[in-house]
Design an enzyme around this catalytic site. Structure first.
Site, mmCIF file in Angstrom:
data_model
loop_
_atom_site.group_PDB
_atom_site.id
_atom_site.type_symbol
_atom_site.label_atom_id
_atom_site.label_comp_id
_atom_site.label_asym_id
_atom_site.label_seq_id
_atom_site.Cartn_x
_atom_site.Cartn_y
_atom_site.Cartn_z
ATOM 1 N N THR A 194 10.784 -4.690 12.970
ATOM 2 C CA THR A 194 11.090 -5.696 11.951
ATOM 3 C C THR A 194 11.812 -6.875 12.601
ATOM 4 O O THR A 194 12.688 -6.659 13.458
ATOM 5 C CB THR A 194 11.957 -5.183 10.773
ATOM 6 O OG1 THR A 194 12.462 -6.312 10.048
ATOM 7 C CG2 THR A 194 13.136 -4.338 11.187
ATOM 8 N N ASP A 244 13.856 -8.487 11.115
ATOM 9 C CA ASP A 244 15.181 -8.521 10.477
ATOM 10 C C ASP A 244 16.247 -7.761 11.283
ATOM 11 O O ASP A 244 17.438 -7.995 11.086
ATOM 12 C CB ASP A 244 15.120 -7.911 9.065
ATOM 13 C CG ASP A 244 14.082 -8.590 8.190
ATOM 14 O OD1 ASP A 244 13.715 -9.738 8.493
ATOM 15 O OD2 ASP A 244 13.646 -7.971 7.197
ATOM 16 N N GLY A 273 0.790 -1.236 0.000
ATOM 17 C CA GLY A 273 0.000 0.000 0.000
ATOM 18 C C GLY A 273 0.817 1.278 0.000
ATOM 19 O O GLY A 273 0.384 2.274 0.574
ATOM 20 N N HIS A 284 7.197 -18.093 7.718
ATOM 21 C CA HIS A 284 6.434 -17.122 8.501
ATOM 22 C C HIS A 284 6.188 -17.545 9.941
ATOM 23 O O HIS A 284 5.626 -16.761 10.711
ATOM 24 C CB HIS A 284 5.131 -16.789 7.776
ATOM 25 C CG HIS A 284 5.383 -16.011 6.522
ATOM 26 N ND1 HIS A 284 5.753 -16.616 5.344
ATOM 27 C CD2 HIS A 284 5.390 -14.677 6.293
ATOM 28 C CE1 HIS A 284 5.957 -15.677 4.428
ATOM 29 N NE2 HIS A 284 5.743 -14.505 4.979
HETATM 30 O O1 F6P Z 1 11.030 -8.006 6.555
HETATM 31 C C1 F6P Z 1 10.435 -9.064 7.216
HETATM 32 C C2 F6P Z 1 10.364 -10.290 6.349
HETATM 33 O O2 F6P Z 1 9.808 -11.338 7.113
HETATM 34 C C3 F6P Z 1 11.698 -10.719 5.740
HETATM 35 O O3 F6P Z 1 12.544 -11.352 6.645
HETATM 36 C C4 F6P Z 1 11.226 -11.570 4.586
HETATM 37 O O4 F6P Z 1 12.167 -11.615 3.540
HETATM 38 C C5 F6P Z 1 9.981 -10.860 4.138
HETATM 39 O O5 F6P Z 1 9.542 -10.071 5.225
HETATM 40 C C6 F6P Z 1 8.881 -11.785 3.683
HETATM 41 O O6 F6P Z 1 7.837 -11.013 3.233
HETATM 42 P P1 F6P Z 1 6.394 -11.609 2.879
HETATM 43 O O7 F6P Z 1 5.698 -11.911 4.167
HETATM 44 O O8 F6P Z 1 5.739 -10.503 2.163
HETATM 45 O O9 F6P Z 1 6.599 -12.831 2.073
#
Ligand code: F6P
Length: 365
Positions: free
Chosen positions: A139, A141, A77, A286
């Site tokens: 995040t 990350d 978005g 996830h």
């Molecule tokens: O930035 C967080 C994150 O989980 C990253 O580690 C990963 O590459 C990305 O998002 C995955 O994104 P999505 O949930 O859109 O597949």
């Protein structure tokens, strides 16, 4: 000087544990100060499309320990990079004026924007258009330089470490090499910290390009020493020396179209082919983003939320809360977005891991 009366709050980008704790940390003190809190739904999408709901104390009660976000989130978005689909074709348009229109129509004095790198970039652009913004860094990350830690990271590391404990027992029973691929995008923090906590034998991260031969040697050597299993923790952004990052797919609707994934499978396949050892791979995916935040993340999120509303009340706009040592401080969003935090090859965690025999897939650090 006009007082702040109405605060918007949104969660942008990928979700992570601790978002709800921040929303609670903002909303409860805001009400104590007599402010109205408007929860903007699905990140910036809600700001562009006018989707929001007022938040009362009852809405944020009991959410400290719940994962996800009660407001919804989206990484598609971006008001400045809005994907419009027409006859199966995607056209990128600028809808930032709609975002500003809703901000004004809702009579907001400030928007508290909870998100990572991408979210903070958008927040900064919106603030240049005249919106008042206060940022909260999130995040799994952990790749924002401006803060010592983002919330969500500790919870992700906990999941990785638990998964490695589980992989250890099955790896050792079957004398296998177990490869686990973890998230982190272009930063190796999750693999490094999770791998260290979970006792990985090899950790591969984007910041230290690996050599295939060194990886093969390590698992073979362990086998010869009687350790008939090995655990390899690979960051999704890890790449071999002179090789490239493994991209799973591209989605033009996203702020960052690149979706990483696949390096775990590649590493597992190459180890099997080149050592003759039996290998398996697991992509943690996830699971690292879901579920309840750890106590560390609940505390950090609550501190971030309560400090963010304080900044908003004091009209310290254009700033983001940040952890510095054990203190919550604030930094200019403009400065925060200019620097990505990557693992330094001489980071203490790298050196500690190396000292206890972990290989980073390279002869020399
Ligand atoms: O930035 C967080 C994150 O989980 C990253 O580690 C990963 O590459 C990305 O998002 C995955 O994104 P999505 O949930 O859109 O597949």
């Amino acid at each position: 000087m006009q007082k702040v009366k109405k605060v918007g709050i949104l969660t942008g980008g990928g979700d992570c544990p601790g978002l709800n704790a921040v929303i609670r940390g903002v909303t409860k003190p805001a009400h104590d100060h007599g402010l109205t809190v408007l929860g903007i739904l699905d990140g910036f999408e809600g700001l562009v499309e006018g989707k929001a709901m007022e938040l009362y104390n009852k809405d944020v009660s009991g959410i400290l320990a719940t994962g996800g976000t009660i407001l919804g989130s989206s990484n598609k978005g971006d008001p400045f990079h809005w994907p419009e689909e027409n006859n199966g074709k995607i056209k990128i348009v600028d809808r930032s004026k709609d975002a500003l229109k809703n901000y004004q129509a809702w009579d907001l004095d400030v928007v508290i924007t909870i998100g990572g790198d991408g979210t903070m970039h958008i927040a900064h652009q919106l603030s240049q258009m005249g919106m008042n913004i206060v940022g909260v860094p999130k995040t799994i990350d952990n790749d924002l330089e401006a803060t010592d830690q983002t919330f969500g990271h500790d919870s992700a590391v906990y999941v990785v470490s638990e998964a490695l404990d589980r992989l250890h027992t099955t790896a050792s029973s079957h004398h296998r090499v177990m490869v686990i691929e973890v998230m982190g995008r272009y930063a190796g923090w999750i693999a490094l910290n999770g791998g260290l906590a979970g006792g990985a034998d090899i950790i591969l991260i984007p910041e230290i390009p690996f050599e295939w031969e060194v990886v093969y040697d390590k698992v073979v050597q362990r086998n010869m020493m009687g350790k008939r299993f090995s655990i390899v923790c690979v960051a999704e952004g890890a790449k071999p020396k002179n090789g490239s990052i493994v991209v799973k797919s591209k989605d033009l609707k996203r702020t960052d179209p690149v979706q990483l994934g696949g390096v775990g499978e590649l590493v597992s396949k190459k180890i099997a082919e080149n050592t003759g050892l039996e290998t398996r791979f697991t992509v943690l995916g996830h699971l690292q983003r879901g579920g309840s935040p750890t106590p560390f993340d609940r505390i950090l999120s609550t501190k971030f939320g309560t400090n963010a509303i304080e900044l908003a009340i004091k009209k310290q706009f254009g700033r983001m809360v940040a952890l510095r040592g054990s203190e919550i401080k604030s930094v200019r969003i403009a400065d925060a977005i200019s620097r990505q935090k990557l693992v330094k090859p001489k980071d203490q965690a790298v050196l500690a891991a190396h000292a206890v025999g972990v290989s980073f897939g390279t002869e020399k650090l």
